[in-house]
Design a protein around this motif. Sequence first.
Motif, PDB file in Angstrom:
ATOM      1  N   LEU A  40       0.884  -1.159   0.000  1.00  0.00           N
ATOM      2  CA  LEU A  40       0.000   0.000   0.000  1.00  0.00           C
ATOM      3  C   LEU A  40       0.920   1.206   0.000  1.00  0.00           C
ATOM      4  CD1 LEU A  40      -1.744  -1.671   2.884  1.00  0.00           C
ATOM      5  CD2 LEU A  40      -3.220  -0.894   1.040  1.00  0.00           C
ATOM      6  N   ALA A  41       0.705   2.132  -0.915  1.00  0.00           N
ATOM      7  CA  ALA A  41       1.685   3.213  -1.049  1.00  0.00           C
ATOM      8  C   ALA A  41       1.045   4.491  -1.537  1.00  0.00           C
ATOM      9  CB  ALA A  41       2.775   2.806  -2.040  1.00  0.00           C
ATOM     10  N   THR A  42       1.675   5.599  -1.187  1.00  0.00           N
ATOM     11  CA  THR A  42       1.461   6.851  -1.904  1.00  0.00           C
ATOM     12  C   THR A  42       2.659   7.044  -2.834  1.00  0.00           C
ATOM     13  OG1 THR A  42       2.513   8.001  -0.056  1.00  0.00           O
ATOM     14  CG2 THR A  42       0.102   7.959  -0.081  1.00  0.00           C
ATOM     15  N   ALA A  43       2.546   7.961  -3.769  1.00  0.00           N
ATOM     16  CA  ALA A  43       3.690   8.236  -4.648  1.00  0.00           C
ATOM     17  C   ALA A  43       4.786   8.912  -3.830  1.00  0.00           C
ATOM     18  CB  ALA A  43       3.254   9.135  -5.794  1.00  0.00           C
ATOM     19  N   PRO A  44       6.027   8.499  -4.014  1.00  0.00           N
ATOM     20  CA  PRO A  44       7.115   9.082  -3.222  1.00  0.00           C
ATOM     21  C   PRO A  44       7.395  10.525  -3.640  1.00  0.00           C
ATOM     22  CG  PRO A  44       7.980   7.525  -4.816  1.00  0.00           C
ATOM     23  CD  PRO A  44       6.495   7.440  -4.913  1.00  0.00           C
ATOM     24  N   ALA A  45       8.215  11.175  -2.853  1.00  0.00           N
ATOM     25  CA  ALA A  45       8.479  12.599  -3.036  1.00  0.00           C
ATOM     26  C   ALA A  45       9.210  12.883  -4.348  1.00  0.00           C
ATOM     27  CB  ALA A  45       9.305  13.118  -1.863  1.00  0.00           C
ATOM     28  N   SER A  46       9.012  14.076  -4.838  1.00  0.00           N
ATOM     29  CA  SER A  46       9.774  14.605  -5.950  1.00  0.00           C
ATOM     30  C   SER A  46       9.683  13.697  -7.183  1.00  0.00           C
ATOM     31  CB  SER A  46      11.231  14.776  -5.479  1.00  0.00           C
ATOM     32  OG  SER A  46      11.997  15.451  -6.445  1.00  0.00           O
ATOM     33  N   HIS A  47      10.748  13.542  -7.907  1.00  0.00           N
ATOM     34  CA  HIS A  47      10.713  12.724  -9.115  1.00  0.00           C
ATOM     35  C   HIS A  47      11.153  11.294  -8.850  1.00  0.00           C
ATOM     36  CE1 HIS A  47       9.836  16.145 -11.712  1.00  0.00           C
ATOM     37  NE2 HIS A  47      10.664  16.831 -10.953  1.00  0.00           N
ATOM     38  N   GLN A  48      11.165  10.882  -7.613  1.00  0.00           N
ATOM     39  CA  GLN A  48      11.585   9.522  -7.332  1.00  0.00           C
ATOM     40  C   GLN A  48      10.596   8.499  -7.886  1.00  0.00           C
ATOM     41  OE1 GLN A  48      13.668   9.118  -3.175  1.00  0.00           O
ATOM     42  NE2 GLN A  48      11.976  10.547  -2.997  1.00  0.00           N
ATOM     43  N   SER A  49      11.140   7.358  -8.289  1.00  0.00           N
ATOM     44  CA  SER A  49      10.298   6.248  -8.727  1.00  0.00           C
ATOM     45  C   SER A  49      10.912   4.956  -8.217  1.00  0.00           C
ATOM     46  CB  SER A  49      10.212   6.243 -10.258  1.00  0.00           C
ATOM     47  OG  SER A  49       9.529   5.097 -10.705  1.00  0.00           O
ATOM     48  N   PHE A  50      10.136   4.235  -7.416  1.00  0.00           N
ATOM     49  CA  PHE A  50      10.647   2.989  -6.834  1.00  0.00           C
ATOM     50  C   PHE A  50       9.866   1.807  -7.386  1.00  0.00           C
ATOM     51  CE2 PHE A  50      11.605   6.259  -3.678  1.00  0.00           C
ATOM     52  CZ  PHE A  50      12.958   6.027  -3.487  1.00  0.00           C
ATOM     53  N   ARG A  51      10.550   0.693  -7.484  1.00  0.00           N
ATOM     54  CA  ARG A  51       9.888  -0.531  -7.919  1.00  0.00           C
ATOM     55  C   ARG A  51       8.824  -0.933  -6.910  1.00  0.00           C
ATOM     56  NH1 ARG A  51      15.168  -3.827 -10.005  1.00  0.00           N
ATOM     57  NH2 ARG A  51      14.799  -3.477 -12.213  1.00  0.00           N
ATOM     58  N   SER A  52       7.833  -1.634  -7.369  1.00  0.00           N
ATOM     59  CA  SER A  52       6.733  -2.019  -6.471  1.00  0.00           C
ATOM     60  C   SER A  52       7.153  -3.074  -5.451  1.00  0.00           C
ATOM     61  CB  SER A  52       5.520  -2.488  -7.272  1.00  0.00           C
ATOM     62  OG  SER A  52       5.889  -3.396  -8.266  1.00  0.00           O
ATOM     63  N   VAL A  53       8.327  -3.648  -5.589  1.00  0.00           N
ATOM     64  CA  VAL A  53       8.835  -4.539  -4.529  1.00  0.00           C
ATOM     65  C   VAL A  53       9.566  -3.757  -3.438  1.00  0.00           C
ATOM     66  CG1 VAL A  53       9.069  -6.549  -6.026  1.00  0.00           C
ATOM     67  CG2 VAL A  53      10.993  -4.968  -5.765  1.00  0.00           C
ATOM     68  N   ASP A  54       9.718  -2.470  -3.670  1.00  0.00           N
ATOM     69  CA  ASP A  54      10.480  -1.654  -2.720  1.00  0.00           C
ATOM     70  C   ASP A  54       9.538  -1.079  -1.653  1.00  0.00           C
ATOM     71  OD1 ASP A  54      12.712  -0.380  -1.652  1.00  0.00           O
ATOM     72  OD2 ASP A  54      13.380   0.375  -3.591  1.00  0.00           O
ATOM     73  N   LEU A  55      10.143  -0.532  -0.606  1.00  0.00           N
ATOM     74  CA  LEU A  55       9.334   0.100   0.442  1.00  0.00           C
ATOM     75  C   LEU A  55      10.116   1.278   0.987  1.00  0.00           C
ATOM     76  CD1 LEU A  55       9.457  -2.125   3.658  1.00  0.00           C
ATOM     77  CD2 LEU A  55      10.637  -2.755   1.544  1.00  0.00           C
ATOM     78  N   GLY A  56       9.398   2.156   1.662  1.00  0.00           N
ATOM     79  CA  GLY A  56      10.041   3.358   2.181  1.00  0.00           C
ATOM     80  C   GLY A  56       9.048   4.183   2.973  1.00  0.00           C
ATOM     81  N   PRO A  57       9.394   5.445   3.230  1.00  0.00           N
ATOM     82  CA  PRO A  57       8.492   6.317   3.997  1.00  0.00           C
ATOM     83  C   PRO A  57       7.093   6.395   3.393  1.00  0.00           C
ATOM     84  CG  PRO A  57      10.599   7.403   3.583  1.00  0.00           C
ATOM     85  CD  PRO A  57      10.626   6.129   2.822  1.00  0.00           C
ATOM     86  N   PHE A  58       7.003   6.203   2.101  1.00  0.00           N
ATOM     87  CA  PHE A  58       5.731   6.256   1.371  1.00  0.00           C
ATOM     88  C   PHE A  58       4.945   4.949   1.493  1.00  0.00           C
ATOM     89  CE2 PHE A  58       7.324   3.413  -1.797  1.00  0.00           C
ATOM     90  CZ  PHE A  58       8.692   3.596  -1.708  1.00  0.00           C
ATOM     91  N   GLY A  59       5.424   3.993   2.249  1.00  0.00           N
ATOM     92  CA  GLY A  59       4.800   2.675   2.339  1.00  0.00           C
ATOM     93  C   GLY A  59       5.398   1.750   1.303  1.00  0.00           C
ATOM     94  N   GLY A  60       4.564   1.150   0.488  1.00  0.00           N
ATOM     95  CA  GLY A  60       5.046   0.200  -0.504  1.00  0.00           C
ATOM     96  C   GLY A  60       4.961  -1.217   0.032  1.00  0.00           C
ATOM     97  N   ASN A  61       5.973  -2.000  -0.266  1.00  0.00           N
ATOM     98  CA  ASN A  61       5.930  -3.440   0.023  1.00  0.00           C
ATOM     99  C   ASN A  61       6.206  -3.722   1.509  1.00  0.00           C
ATOM    100  OD1 ASN A  61       5.838  -6.178  -0.397  1.00  0.00           O
ATOM    101  ND2 ASN A  61       7.806  -6.304  -1.453  1.00  0.00           N
ATOM    102  N   MET A  62       5.318  -3.264   2.372  1.00  0.00           N
ATOM    103  CA  MET A  62       5.550  -3.325   3.818  1.00  0.00           C
ATOM    104  C   MET A  62       5.349  -4.720   4.390  1.00  0.00           C
ATOM    105  SD  MET A  62       3.694   0.272   4.781  1.00  0.00           S
ATOM    106  CE  MET A  62       2.209  -0.157   3.846  1.00  0.00           C
ATOM    107  N   ASP A  63       4.511  -5.513   3.709  1.00  0.00           N
ATOM    108  CA  ASP A  63       4.322  -6.921   4.080  1.00  0.00           C
ATOM    109  C   ASP A  63       4.056  -7.133   5.565  1.00  0.00           C
ATOM    110  OD1 ASP A  63       4.370  -8.287   1.679  1.00  0.00           O
ATOM    111  OD2 ASP A  63       6.539  -8.317   1.579  1.00  0.00           O
ATOM    112  N   TYR A  64       3.112  -6.392   6.082  1.00  0.00           N
ATOM    113  CA  TYR A  64       2.792  -6.522   7.499  1.00  0.00           C
ATOM    114  C   TYR A  64       1.542  -7.380   7.645  1.00  0.00           C
ATOM    115  CZ  TYR A  64       1.873  -5.166  12.333  1.00  0.00           C
ATOM    116  OH  TYR A  64       1.650  -5.182  13.683  1.00  0.00           O
TER     117      TYR A  64
END
Lengths: 432, 432, 432, 432
Positions: free
Chosen positions: C270-294
């Motif tokens: 579950l994710a929001t789009a990350p800051a600025s022009h960043q683009s992360f793979r959908s297997v990645d996770l970060g402050p924006f959420g993503g692949n948190m697997d909780y």
Amino acid sequence: MRILVLPILIATARLCMASDLSGGWIAQVSSFGDPQYSRATLRSDGAKLAGSWNEWKLEGDVSGERLEFSLHQPDGKLVGKLTGKIQSAEISGDGMLEQRAREGRREMQPVTWKMTRASKEPTGGPKTWDFEPKEFQHNYSAAIAPVLRIFPGDTVRTWTLDSGGLDSRRERRSAGGNPQTGPFYIEGALPGDTLAVKLNKVRPNRDTARSGSRINTRIVTPAYAIAAKYSERFDSEWKLDLAQGVATLSNPTERMKNYSVPILPMIGCLATAPASHQSFRSVDLGPFGGNMDYNWMGEGATLYLPVYQPGALFFLGDGHAAMGDGELTGAALETSLDVEFTVDLVRGFSTAYPRVENHDYLMSMGIAGSLADALQAATSQLADWMKSDYKLNDSEVALLLGTAIKYDIAEMVDPQYNVVAKVPKSALSGFK
Amino acid sequence: MRILVLPILIATARLCMASDLSGGWIAQVSSFGDPQYSRATLRSDGAKLAGSWNEWKLEGDVSGERLEFSLHQPDGKLVGKLTGKIQSAEISGDGMLEQRAREGRREMQPVTWKMTRASKEPTGGPKTWDFEPKEFQHNYSAAIAPVLRIFPGDTVRTWTLDSGGLDSRRERRSAGGNPQTGPFYIEGALPGDTLAVKLNKVRPNRDTARSGSRINTRIVTPAYAIAAKYSERFDSEWKLDLAQGVATLSNPTERMKNYSVPILPMIGCLATAPASHQSFRSVDLGPFGGNMDYNWMGEGATLYLPVYQPGALFFLGDGHAAMGDGELTGAALETSLDVEFTVDLVRGFSTAYPRVENHDYLMSMGIAGSLADALQAATSQLADWMKSDYKLNDSEVALLLGTAIKYDIAEMVDPQYNVVAKVPKSALSGFK
Amino acid sequence: MRILVLPILIATARLCMASDLSGGWIAQVSSFGDPQYSRATLRSDGAKLAGSWNEWKLEGDVSGERLEFSLHQPDGKLVGKLTGKIQSAEISGDGMLEQRAREGRREMQPVTWKMTRASKEPTGGPKTWDFEPKEFQHNYSAAIAPVLRIFPGDTVRTWTLDSGGLDSRRERRSAGGNPQTGPFYIEGALPGDTLAVKLNKVRPNRDTARSGSRINTRIVTPAYAIAAKYSERFDSEWKLDLAQGVATLSNPTERMKNYSVPILPMIGCLATAPASHQSFRSVDLGPFGGNMDYNWMGEGATLYLPVYQPGALFFLGDGHAAMGDGELTGAALETSLDVEFTVDLVRGFSTAYPRVENHDYLMSMGIAGSLADALQAATSQLADWMKSDYKLNDSEVALLLGTAIKYDIAEMVDPQYNVVAKVPKSALSGFK
Amino acid sequence: MRILVLPILIATARLCMASDLSGGWIAQVSSFGDPQYSRATLRSDGAKLAGSWNEWKLEGDVSGERLEFSLHQPDGKLVGKLTGKIQSAEISGDGMLEQRAREGRREMQPVTWKMTRASKEPTGGPKTWDFEPKEFQHNYSAAIAPVLRIFPGDTVRTWTLDSGGLDSRRERRSAGGNPQTGPFYIEGALPGDTLAVKLNKVRPNRDTARSGSRINTRIVTPAYAIAAKYSERFDSEWKLDLAQGVATLSNPTERMKNYSVPILPMIGCLATAPASHQSFRSVDLGPFGGNMDYNWMGEGATLYLPVYQPGALFFLGDGHAAMGDGELTGAALETSLDVEFTVDLVRGFSTAYPRVENHDYLMSMGIAGSLADALQAATSQLADWMKSDYKLNDSEVALLLGTAIKYDIAEMVDPQYNVVAKVPKSALSGFK
């Protein structure tokens, strides 16, 4: 009448074209997911088509604008059956091709594909370009249009802003955060290749720099971080005496009056565009390089970067006049640079992380989210390097590295850690 | 009659003794927990007693074999009231003394105490001892009886077994696991002091060594570790050509025939006895030193070790003819050594981890359970060193280390990691 | 004639528009670097302009299509002077505005700006949308066009592919690697807000799943990883008995015949789009959420995600029928899901990492490159949460968490680690 | 005459003794290094000697006070040839025995050995002991004399001080730092065994506790640690309402007035003596257990500890009335406890780290210098447990743990980290 004639003419034109299929091509294959690139060579002899597709053998037939061919491994195993249609500047079609499937197995799967002519190296040998940057990039991404297209062997003379966005006259030209010059498109570079960048010249183009005056809290114990009392307005501007090769504080405190630092210019950021649609901030680092902040990345060093995108897309920025290990304060002696570099290409070979070579050392980077993981990656890649290039087995490599390895801690204050494992060339002199 | 007389004579003797209280004493204070040691100086003038107790002022009275005194801080605050009884070779008693209490506060608490005469440095200046070891230790512990008592300034010439327990004739003299020579008792050393050990001579005393041929799995990626195919019986015995300063494999594989390693002898283990009743294996390392495996711990280096026990109890062993960073294979070129060292004492000053100094660098170790924690400890201690010795504030230290710090990874394959943070002496030349 | 008339009409129209400036606006300010967004409210009364700009007071004048205004902090300090020109649907201009400068200071700097009307919430209250996805995303990025624009309070019913790209009929609809449904644009969301996503329904929409059968080498010791002998073709397909809430292997080995797993559906990404022009793979996770697997991200949970882009851009995918802690094998019981969620917005408040709430716990995530860093981030954010929401001081929070904190290890096998620190709501019942 | 007679009598006595060799013995073998222990069984039939030595077959001859025998593996391979002399209570001698040599090989090496009679379990079945502790230990070490010798099956009722050294009446009985009750000597326990300790009763024996009010800086981000403002004299004394099972602050701040904690008593420290001559502080932890601080170590739990010394030497202390995960503040609700435990022995089987079992879970600890290493150790040991006890192969274990594993973070603030990996017994119900 004309209506009938035209197709004939076109068909003729296409047949002519068909007879011109011979030569180098870049093949791009898509199924679900990102496209894959291969180098193909075609030889057409009338209706017969032969050639290669990476290490595979290609055999088939051309009939008018249509062609079909099969691909076989060197051991004879069939790995692809494709059909296509020749259009003005490309050939495209579909078919079945062996792909990586679940858990490492390989299976024939339906794909679409197209081929375009491989770019030809210009006659007249390598060129030297003077490139005047106008815009500066804050991301490593293949979505950014290249500023210059160059060929392997070419040399570029250009300059970089400092990490804060100031140029050689200290004028703001961009936002801070390691603005990048580039990207440069290297003709012929494909995913799976390695881009070699030789740094011929790395020189500050102004006589000032600015550093940090607080140690990053990652690098000291919590107790130290809690106790530290930093001056709010400590002046960390430096005067660069380029003739003497020495930097001193512009407005030193009493105790720092005689403190000087040898100038050893380096570039903090050198990158190719990362894989797929990823886009990373220019302060980030990864397998594609980026903000590696290694203080031996100066004149005379050659950097080897994995290529993930056609054309590689090479970025550079974040000049340092000097830096201690690990960029402790989050900023080295940040300054703008004149840079000259020469690119080359290692085709069909790529590493997990960047490598570096200079007069004295072979160096292998490990970039990861913890110091321990970065060190493991660096050591393993250096060991693999020794195995492949010096034909050593695992025990021999263990013995070699156990006696000759050195480590440098390059970067600890950005999103990833960068540890460098290296072996002196002198230790390798007995092997060849 | 005689029965009456005797007590009088004894009392007289004791009064005489009382008049002899003047001089240096070692005070040992116990409440619950481990004893604490202090240096005291007494001056007795009739019934009056004066002197010092560490940095405190001591004032009191002597009456026969009884004495009482109080202790005050330099600012006049009362911090102790003690009474005691003079016995033949010591004074002992009880009273109230300020102690560290919960959460860093200090409180007066009931204690028992005793004082013994400080050992006097022998006349005639420092001595040189030739010590022939008979037994070898496998633990760092204050429970082990010292083999020799020496004074600050003294020099010891001795030798060490190799890590496997073999001596200069390759005869087994002990079990393996880094058997130690010592411990040496340094007269006058107290907990809270620093023991300085200057390595005058560190030389292999035989012409063979043995190393490892498998990279420790901590240091490579899991993928590398899983894929590695090590030879079961790879022969990692080395021939040491001490005249040429070069080591080569005794029975090299074809590829390793011309591989040679410069001999750079070092001692892997140097330790004081750890605090309290702790006992660590000689393969272990910690604040007390131990198996630090730092490849710059050779001739010319001076090591500074915290003292945790009266007499310090200095151990040494685990000689290496040469070693790459981090002792990758869990074994360097293991050999037996001739060692000559000179000890000195820094009284009343102690550091959290060992420090090292040589011709070129000031070096600070960080020893911890992870690479990251070890690096933080090393950096923080080096920063503290700069602050105290060069009178720099936090911002100035940040600037200094940000431009001049270097790291060495000393040890990664034993129970703790050892990272060394260092600063070149050349960078410090402007400060004094 | 007509030529003269028209400008007048236009001017009139613009004056009319000017009289319509009242209402909510979104202001976008640019200097160098990424734009910044603010919420502004304007009240125009003839030539007078008043209103707010985030927490600042706005005052100025309108004259025809021109306007100028100044911004003051509540304490009266001038923080901006801007001029602009009214155009059809927006106002734009330039001026000086206080910005964050070097080392946390704030300075007035030249900027350009524009304002557009804030979107108005539709009448008729929250809506429920049935959204049928057609394309699937493999990156978290603001460069991807939204598939649906919804308002805070709205509910979406949709479905997700499994991590391998298969739908409810097990047909391939996309490449693997956690293909995402979305992104959904939430009207009114601005950087600095928090997006709340309540999961009303999270249910497998087919009766099969597939898991992994090798433990990720990050999670076991190197010795275990080296010794492990995994079956090449172990069949890890599962049968989901949704009625009974139990999963069993479709083709179990003899020993696994009676092994069953309770179905506890959750969404991995579950994710929001990350800051600025960043683009992360959908297997990645970060402050924006993503692949948190909780594994507590199932029905009834509310997830709070930081907003980095206008509209937030919400992505979801990677359904699991059940999962042990940490996604040990790199794959849970991967399946496709029917999902219903309701979004809401917390304006002007944002956290460093995602938070979660369910019936029993308040949960705070820490996402970082090492387990230790992730745990520190999770604990610190939970402590901050307690301080702000329950008005506790640092000592009180320490006492509370010291007695009530629990940890879950959510994700260990993707590019970042995710550790969850949580406190039971029962422990907080005494505070309000 | 008498002079001649006596030897004969003695010889006769010895022959009689020789005929009594039958029964259980403990063999202790020494070469260089620590002794090794084995269980031997002898059957003497005239001059013939037979029996077992661990899993080896023993065959030999007795002649007067002399005996000699050989040892063979079950497959017939000779692994030892020993001779000895019978003395009053023991047999001792020397010979050759297969030993572990360099790099895992096994070789016959010279040894000395002795045997003593195995202790016999007392008739009348297990006993219950009421043990009143007088002294308290601050180290885990085999150098400490046992306070009580008990047999497997026996039960001990005793009590422990709180971590600060206070007893049930809050009187100081010892220095702080987790003073330990014990050690208890378990008859028959040998290195390589496992000691099982069932906790029958774990109850506070007073109505007060004391906790910490600062979060350990290891557990929060540096930024949090720097910003935290802790009250110097926050009162963290607790009132224990044992009847209601609830703890509240004795002198709460306004905000904490209604804060209560469910009492869930546990023992922080449980240990066997560590291997060899090691001695660790009672705040330390390791493979031998120690300060594990696991909040499920309360009534009903059974702890399995590796045995490293004859008699195991079991220590316990550091009671907690309640604790959040990880002992965040470095102190739980510290109190004194009444404890009742029953010991048992698993002979000839031992694990790398402690294990725990209660009504709901099988739990495996990983104790190491970093969180990541501790988690790897815990997972690997749990996986090994599943493989051996449930006869699962690597793929099956991966599947099982991938779906059922849970983690607890037990200890983060002492010299080592303790992570617990666990699997619910309900998940294992299908296997037996």
